[in-house]
Write a protein that holds these residues in place. Sequence first.
Motif, PDB file in Angstrom:
ATOM      1  N   ILE A 271       0.736  -1.150   0.098  1.00 35.75           N
ATOM      2  CA  ILE A 271       0.003  -0.038   0.016  1.00 35.75           C
ATOM      3  C   ILE A 271       0.839   1.163  -0.117  1.00 35.75           C
ATOM      4  O   ILE A 271       0.674   2.228  -0.751  1.00 35.75           O
ATOM      5  N   LEU A 272       1.926   1.365   0.802  1.00 34.77           N
ATOM      6  CA  LEU A 272       2.643   2.339   1.155  1.00 34.77           C
ATOM      7  C   LEU A 272       3.857   2.588   0.059  1.00 34.77           C
ATOM      8  O   LEU A 272       4.575   3.626  -0.085  1.00 34.77           O
ATOM      9  N   SER A 273       3.967   1.742  -0.803  1.00 36.87           N
ATOM     10  CA  SER A 273       5.197   1.494  -2.058  1.00 36.87           C
ATOM     11  C   SER A 273       4.801   2.755  -3.118  1.00 36.87           C
ATOM     12  O   SER A 273       5.469   3.231  -3.713  1.00 36.87           O
ATOM     13  N   ASP A 274       3.517   3.197  -3.017  1.00 33.20           N
ATOM     14  CA  ASP A 274       2.733   3.998  -3.809  1.00 33.20           C
ATOM     15  C   ASP A 274       2.955   5.413  -3.326  1.00 33.20           C
ATOM     16  O   ASP A 274       2.511   5.809  -2.434  1.00 33.20           O
ATOM     17  N   ARG A 276       1.848   8.266  -4.153  1.00 29.03           N
ATOM     18  CA  ARG A 276       0.473   9.102  -4.088  1.00 29.03           C
ATOM     19  C   ARG A 276      -0.027   8.817  -2.760  1.00 29.03           C
ATOM     20  O   ARG A 276      -0.538   9.690  -2.354  1.00 29.03           O
ATOM     21  N   VAL A 277      -0.059   7.446  -2.243  1.00 25.13           N
ATOM     22  CA  VAL A 277      -0.579   7.192  -0.908  1.00 25.13           C
ATOM     23  C   VAL A 277       0.236   7.981   0.320  1.00 25.13           C
ATOM     24  O   VAL A 277      -0.167   8.746   1.053  1.00 25.13           O
ATOM     25  N   ARG A 278       1.697   7.979   0.130  1.00 24.93           N
ATOM     26  CA  ARG A 278       2.629   8.411   0.834  1.00 24.93           C
ATOM     27  C   ARG A 278       2.153  10.040   0.918  1.00 24.93           C
ATOM     28  O   ARG A 278       2.136  10.691   2.028  1.00 24.93           O
ATOM     29  N   LYS A 279       1.976  10.580  -0.349  1.00 28.85           N
ATOM     30  CA  LYS A 279       1.859  12.275  -0.506  1.00 28.85           C
ATOM     31  C   LYS A 279       0.453  12.358   0.382  1.00 28.85           C
ATOM     32  O   LYS A 279       0.236  13.366   1.071  1.00 28.85           O
ATOM     33  N   ALA A 280      -0.529  11.609   0.153  1.00 27.45           N
ATOM     34  CA  ALA A 280      -1.802  11.931   0.570  1.00 27.45           C
ATOM     35  C   ALA A 280      -1.782  11.814   2.388  1.00 27.45           C
ATOM     36  O   ALA A 280      -2.255  12.800   2.941  1.00 27.45           O
ATOM     37  N   LEU A 281      -0.845  11.083   2.612  1.00 30.61           N
ATOM     38  CA  LEU A 281      -0.799  10.774   4.355  1.00 30.61           C
ATOM     39  C   LEU A 281       0.098  12.045   4.779  1.00 30.61           C
ATOM     40  O   LEU A 281      -0.250  12.610   5.774  1.00 30.61           O
ATOM     41  N   ALA A 282       0.845  12.629   3.959  1.00 29.63           N
ATOM     42  CA  ALA A 282       1.584  13.876   4.316  1.00 29.63           C
ATOM     43  C   ALA A 282       0.892  14.858   4.451  1.00 29.63           C
ATOM     44  O   ALA A 282       0.823  15.699   5.255  1.00 29.63           O
ATOM     45  N   ALA A 328      -7.404  13.793  -0.560  1.00 29.87           N
ATOM     46  CA  ALA A 328      -8.390  12.871  -1.320  1.00 29.87           C
ATOM     47  C   ALA A 328      -8.418  12.789  -2.610  1.00 29.87           C
ATOM     48  O   ALA A 328      -8.365  11.502  -3.208  1.00 29.87           O
ATOM     49  N   GLU A 329      -7.917  13.862  -3.570  1.00 25.90           N
ATOM     50  CA  GLU A 329      -7.493  13.662  -4.865  1.00 25.90           C
ATOM     51  C   GLU A 329      -6.514  12.657  -4.876  1.00 25.90           C
ATOM     52  O   GLU A 329      -6.529  11.750  -6.123  1.00 25.90           O
ATOM     53  N   LEU A 330      -5.484  12.563  -4.537  1.00 22.29           N
ATOM     54  CA  LEU A 330      -4.462  11.582  -4.575  1.00 22.29           C
ATOM     55  C   LEU A 330      -4.661  10.195  -4.089  1.00 22.29           C
ATOM     56  O   LEU A 330      -4.285   9.315  -4.915  1.00 22.29           O
ATOM     57  N   LEU A 331      -5.634  10.014  -3.371  1.00 26.27           N
ATOM     58  CA  LEU A 331      -5.858   8.702  -2.994  1.00 26.27           C
ATOM     59  C   LEU A 331      -6.785   8.152  -3.813  1.00 26.27           C
ATOM     60  O   LEU A 331      -6.820   6.850  -4.457  1.00 26.27           O
ATOM     61  N   ALA A 332      -7.585   9.022  -4.407  1.00 28.22           N
ATOM     62  CA  ALA A 332      -8.676   8.548  -5.804  1.00 28.22           C
ATOM     63  C   ALA A 332      -7.748   8.502  -6.917  1.00 28.22           C
ATOM     64  O   ALA A 332      -8.029   7.344  -7.494  1.00 28.22           O
ATOM     65  N   ASP A 466      10.140  14.710  -1.974  1.00 28.45           N
ATOM     66  CA  ASP A 466       9.155  14.340  -2.830  1.00 28.45           C
ATOM     67  C   ASP A 466       8.952  12.818  -2.951  1.00 28.45           C
ATOM     68  O   ASP A 466       7.675  12.357  -3.223  1.00 28.45           O
ATOM     69  N   ASP A 467       9.913  12.138  -2.677  1.00 33.52           N
ATOM     70  CA  ASP A 467       9.778  10.582  -2.526  1.00 33.52           C
ATOM     71  C   ASP A 467       9.171  10.229  -1.312  1.00 33.52           C
ATOM     72  O   ASP A 467       8.442   8.986  -1.259  1.00 33.52           O
ATOM     73  N   LEU A 468       9.288  11.013  -0.268  1.00 31.97           N
ATOM     74  CA  LEU A 468       8.777  10.659   1.098  1.00 31.97           C
ATOM     75  C   LEU A 468       8.938   9.312   1.645  1.00 31.97           C
ATOM     76  O   LEU A 468       7.858   8.512   1.966  1.00 31.97           O
TER      77      LEU A 468
END
Lengths: 507, 313
Positions: A271-274, A276-282, A328-332, A466-468
């Motif tokens: 899940i966290l290798s994406d 976009r998910v990491r950025k959403a969490l940030a 929300a956009e990033l997760l979608a 940026d990579d987070l």
Amino acid sequence: MRVSRLFAVLAILLFGFAYVNAQTVLRAGIDVDAGTMDPRLGRDTTALRMQELLFNGLVYLDSEVVPQPDLAESWEFLSPTELVFKLREGVTFHDGSAFDAEDVVYTYQTILSDTFGAPRRSLYTPISEIVATGTHEVTFRLEQPFAPILQYLDMGIVPSDVAEAQGDAFSDHPVGTGPFTLANWSRGATITLAANDNYFKGRPSIDQVVISVIPDNNVRLIALESGDLDLIHSPIPPQDLARLNASPALDVSAINALGYTYLNVNLENPILSDVRVRKALAYLTDRDTISEVLFYGMDTPGTSFLLPGTYYYSEEVNVYDFNVERAAELLAEAGWADTNGDGILDKDGQALRIELTTNVDPNRQQVLEFLQGEWAQLGIDASVRVYEWPSFIADVENGIYDIALIGWLNLADPDRSYLAFYTGGDSNYGSYSNPRVDELLDEGRTETNLAVRKSIYTEAATIITDDLPYIFLVNQGYIVVHNPALVGFDVRPTGSWKSLESATFGN
Amino acid sequence: MFIPVVLGVLTIVFITLRSIPGDPAAIFVGPDGTLADRQRVTEAMGLDKPIVVQYGIYVWRALQGDFGRSIFLRTEVSELIRQTFPATLELAVLAMLATVAIAIPLGVLAAINANTPFDYAATFISLIGVSMPIFWFGVLAILLFSLNLGWLPSFGRGPGLFPAIASGDSGMVVSALKYALLPSMTLAVTSVALVARLVRSSMLEILGLDYVRTARAKGASERRVVVRHAFRNALLSVITVLGLQFGTLLGGAVVTEIIFAWPGLGRLVVNAISQRDFPLIQGSVVLVAISISFMNLLVDLSYAWINPRIRYA
């Protein structure tokens, strides 16, 4: 001799008040005892603090964390791999013996030895050879250019003959050149230091420093407020900070320390290798609230591994201000949606579940519980697990975690983060890898031009944010609260108490 | 009996420490250490040897009283114990004395005045004592007696009671007692409450027995009935619980030691556990186990003194 010393200490403990009226004894409270008084073996913060009062290094780090001459008078890079120190003459150790180049050589040789077991050995391994090139001149030869070397040469210098003869006993009976000598050390209770009459920078005006080990943060504070102590420092319960600041009977200094607290993301987790998910969490991590509400402003919002208050600090990194819509956009975008209507996002039949872990620490636990609530509003099912440090860190090192809240300390140089971000680095727990970051970390290690080096680390920090692999939370603050009668105590980001050598009790 | 108990304790401690996660070498080298550093430290600690060999070396040395050196403090475990155990023992003994001095009169008075306001008040206080967390009570006591009233020192052991008594200096003894008062009372709170309730119920049971009625009938004074006839019999169960309580006080001193910055063994062990300092944990746990076994022996011997019907062959 020993008996009379013991009596002196007992007398001070018993009649402390009488001495305090004369304002020559400083009574300080700390949270943990030192593990050792041998600077080469120091690993805990108290040991590092004591070594600065008992010993001197070739250099010391000033308020801006810049190396300044201490036992070295001056230094010069003859080439990028050859560094020569001119040493001070006429300096004596506490036992009266003279300090010379052999002592420097001996100190670093034992640290580098395979069998000695110095915990900070890895900082010095780029040194290939240390030679006494005169009675008061030492040459360090490096395997390759190693830019941060000077930052690490604040290590206390031990007298070669005494340390060699005493062996392990040197830990309990340290002999240094520092402003104070060890008068008594009662394990787990008190460390008593006495002014060194022959200190090469002049005898300290404080006669005695009695440091009491008081593990409970609240009790340490009460002891200060009830007049049993003159000085305490971090950790201080953040909720008491406003009250302390308002008290005229106390002097409070707060500065940025050399550490930060962050979320370590395990990139092996599917899940966290994406990113976009990491950025959403940030974006969902409200650092301002964490700083102001949970840490009462004691720790400030963090942005990268380049710390404010240091030369390398940069604002040009990627910063994630709290933004629920963007998250929300990033997760979608990453394909997460609540398809089965259970309130939790899912993708390909898998729910968005993450475990947040940390060690037993009330503030850290609060941060995770706060994030759990914040993240839930977008349908992220985060659970929190808090457990004892050795088990927790063993899991993190073995990659058995999703997101771990940890901190880094003592980051006197950006190179200290080398192993944390380098591909395959020993403390790169989350398996982060970016070839460009590896290149930059290698360049930063060898580049000696400060401006160029700063731009190298700024670029690395920009890519990392940026990579987070890390979600930065807060930069740790360092707080000292003391009796206002103590004058000239200089609060430094390193948490050093070295300025006690020149501090006085004004009346 | 003694040797099997010690062997048992040695084995249990060894197995427990090896089965919990956390590597002392990893903690020793810290997050900055490389894997090579860690490997070197593991070898230096002897932790790379087969587990059976480690166990053999450990038991063989322990039986000779050698628990090795603390990994982190680089000092002999026996020396560390010698420095800190007297402080813990001092705290436990003072708390025990406080328990006996407060709980027994309180329990006896509550039993004599059963179902009166005094009894209800004593029971109420006991219930609070049993249910109150030590750390909370301790911090409140420091706030009141040190910060607000300024009567007692807020932390530490001062000169220490045992050394003060040994020196024969009365001023030093008073100073040591000032330091010891809050921590020992804090430590005693739970056992005072527990023992007072026990004394009350045993006394009530015995005061209802036939022989007590006989004693009263023959004209013995009430004081003599309570003290000589009833209390001596009630003492049997009280001594048993006091013996067990001493173990609890010795082991339970940890929290009190942390709050009052009391330089005892408990704090040393807690730090040792969080650092996985195997030799120090092993040595300390075995010492506490031996002390508790010794206390139980004293309790057993005291039965014969209290109750002449019990005789050890």
